[in-house]
Design an enzyme around this catalytic site. Structure first.
Site: not given
Length: 623
Positions: A88, A122, A143, A214, A286
């Site tokens: 689905r 969900r 990512s 990540k 980062d």
């Protein structure tokens, strides 16, 4: 009343029976842990359980579970299998493909991210099942590179909270804030301050998207339980003027903290999370160059922490560099003979330089003279040109790689020499790009590389996202030649060279290493994360490819094999932790037993501790 009492007795009986089964298993020595016994006792039911992505199964709840959890009548009556649910979901994506296939790729990728994110919100089990089974297609969506676009648009895309936000306004409160997170155990945290997101610059609080993405890969590749991961944003402000002026921006609208104030926020955060979860692993993501190495050195000997941009990227680069040696038909032990021109002296560039130098030095004897000889194999070029000792205000981290003027002049070069001049004079075996400057490897630079003394020169265009790659694979193969080995940091398609030949594109994604590093540290119980673990992981990755694959220019394996790759990398990390006497064991596997395991047993131990996306049996128990 009779029905309620009967249900209560049934539920209590089932809980006791399942607990007894687990107790019986625990009495027998086994590598199996709770990852293999998919029982979950929940404290919620009815609509509450349907709103919880950790436990929601959607239409896959069995009828007995629907009765136990007060779900009968709240779901359509047809109980669907996992396969039907995937079918689905896939149908929705295929409709998207038909309606957007002729539009811009960014629009299509962002639309796919939205659909995947809704599933993530969900039903986590189904999300990760879809991600694992289609990892090559969806890893670039959750990512790099699509997550960069997501971060840029985060304020508009934000719908549901995921992860935690610690800001400079929370100083003095973080120790209590960590207890707001519902999970009793957290194994892995990915944290960013949003200061340098994927080469896109300061995106402030929007940067949490990279931490979420990540951790999605940690779960998919390493089998870390998704209920025990935590994405974190440290909001200390932003210097992005557009965000400061945007009334819809979700973060602190003030200039970014610096100096001791910044460190005070980070110190408080680290103390808070390690107080609640002493064995957690924290990965920095980062962080701007000026703080990346500082934070790593500040915490790495006290906590289980690492920086994926510095150590992860360098580990993958080392694996690729060793693979490039193999592609020349030479043994990896010849790596110290490689001449390497490096474009970029930021945190990623310095991390690769240090790791490559250590790898060479280890092969040369690992003494002081070995490190000195290894240094002479690198030529580092930044935006001001070739770096020598004549450079003013030179970063201390780059200092060891600065050439002496009398030495470099003998090569016909001097301080500030342009990249193309350096390539012409050095004739390198490897041209390594970590500059975050798209197109830096111009036609002129690539033509200069044609004169390389190597029988098979290698180009590593490692900067992310795609637009920041130093050159494209088409440019590399068409200008340098069919024999070149090409690797990139972002995904590109293989190049058709004609006559049935393919120019292989090797994506040097740090996804090859960081899941295995995290899993290996977790399962070894290592007290800290050492440089030697990254070196062991890189060498294991470099040796993963067959000789035939390497000769054909393939130096990184297919992402479709990522769970197997991760097991191999984790095994190398565990063995290194044991050899360094850092391993303390994990759960019922103590350090002494870990030392007794051979290679096959280590891989078995890893396999049995990897989470798989299978629905657990849910049992309700009142708080």
């Amino acid at each position: 009343m009779l029905v309620l009492c009967s249900r209560s007795r049934l539920t209590s009986s089932l809980i006791r029976r399942l607990k007894d089964q687990i107790a019986n298993v625990s009495n027998h020595r086994s590598f199996a842990t709770s990852e293999g016994h998919r029982l979950a006792i929940v404290n919620k039911r009815s609509l509450d359980i349907l709103q919880d992505p950790w436990f929601n199964k959607g239409t896959a709840f069995s009828m007995t579970e629907r009765d136990r959890l007060d779900l009968r009548g709240l779901l359509p009556p047809n109980v669907m299998t996992t396969e039907q649910q995937i079918e689905r979901f896939t149908a929705d994506l295929r409709v998207l493909e038909l309606t957007t296939k002729d539009g811009p790729s960014d629009t299509y990728d962002l639309a796919k991210w939205r659909i995947l994110n809704r599933l993530h919100d969900r039903n986590e089990t189904m999300f990760f099942k879809v991600l694992i089974e289609n990892i090559e297609e969806y890893a670039p969506i959750v990512s790099t590179p699509t997550v960069g676009l997501v971060c840029q648009k985060f304020s508009g895309l934000y719908r549901r909270p995921r992860g935690m936000y610690f800001s400079s306004d929370d100083r003095g409160e973080m120790m209590s804030m960590v207890y707001n997170w519902p999970a009793e155990q957290v194994d892995m945290i990915v944290v960013t301050d949003g200061s340098r997101i994927l080469g896109l610059g300061d995106l402030g609080v929007h940067g949490i998207g990279v931490a979420i993405g990540k951790l999605d890969l940690y779960v998919a590749a390493a089998g870390i339980n998704p209920q025990r991961v935590l994405p974190v944003m440290i909001d200390v402000g932003t210097n992005n003027e557009d965000l400061l002026k945007n009334p819809l921006y979700l973060g602190l609208q003030k200039k970014r903290l610096d100096g001791e104030e910044y460190l005070a926020v980070m110190d408080e955060f680290m103390e808070a999370v390690f107080t609640r979860w002493p064995n957690v692993i924290v990965q920095f993501e980062d962080i701007q160059n000026k703080w990346a190495l500082t934070l790593l050195q500040r915490y790495r000997h006290k906590y289980r922490t690492f920086n994926v941009d510095v150590q992860g990227t360098s580990g993958v680069a080392i694996a690729g560099l060793l693979g490039a040696v193999r592609a020349q038909g030479r043994p990896m032990i010849d790596f110290p003979k490689q001449k390497i021109v490096v474009a970029g002296a930021g945190s990623s560039g310095v991390g690769v330089l240090n790791a490559a130098r250590k790898t060479m030095a280890r092969m040369l004897g690992n003494d002081e003279s070995a490190f000195d000889r290894a240094r002479s194999q690198f030529w580092v070029v930044d935006d001001k040109g070739l770096i020598t000792e004549k450079r003013a205000n030179l970063d201390p981290e780059v200092q060891p790689f600065a050439w002496k003027e009398n030495e470099i002049s003998l090569q016909g070069l001097n301080e500030g020499a342009k990249l193309v001049e350096v390539v012409r004079q050095v004739k390198p075996d490897v041209l390594l790009g970590l500059s975050a400057y798209g197109g830096l490897f111009s036609k002129e630079v690539l033509e200069a590389l044609k004169d390389s003394t190597s029988t098979r020169p290698a180009i590593f265009a490692m900067s992310n996202p795609t637009k920041n790659a130093e050159c494209t694979p088409e440019e590399a193969f068409s200008i340098v030649g069919d024999h070149v080995v090409y690797a990139s940091g972002s995904p590109f398609k293989d190049v058709d060279l004609g006559n049935g030949k393919i120019g292989h594109v090797n994506q040097g994604n740090n996804m090859y290493l960081f899941p295995g590093i995290g899993l290996g540290v977790l399962l070894s119980g290592s007290r800290i994360i050492s440089d030697s673990m990254f070196q062991a992981a890189a060498e294991r990755l470099a040796g993963y490819m067959t000789d035939e694959e390497v000769i054909n220019g393939v130096i990184y394996p297919s992402i479709s094999r990522i769970r197997d790759i991760t097991k191999e990398v984790a095994a190398a990390v565990i063995k290194e932790a044991v050899e360094e006497d850092l391993a303390e064991g994990y759960r019922d596997m103590d350090a002494r037993e870990l030392q007794k395991l051979n290679e096959e047993q280590i891989l078995e131990y890893i396999e049995k501790n990897m989470w798989n996306p299978e629905y657990p049996t849910l049992v309700y128990k009142k708080r």
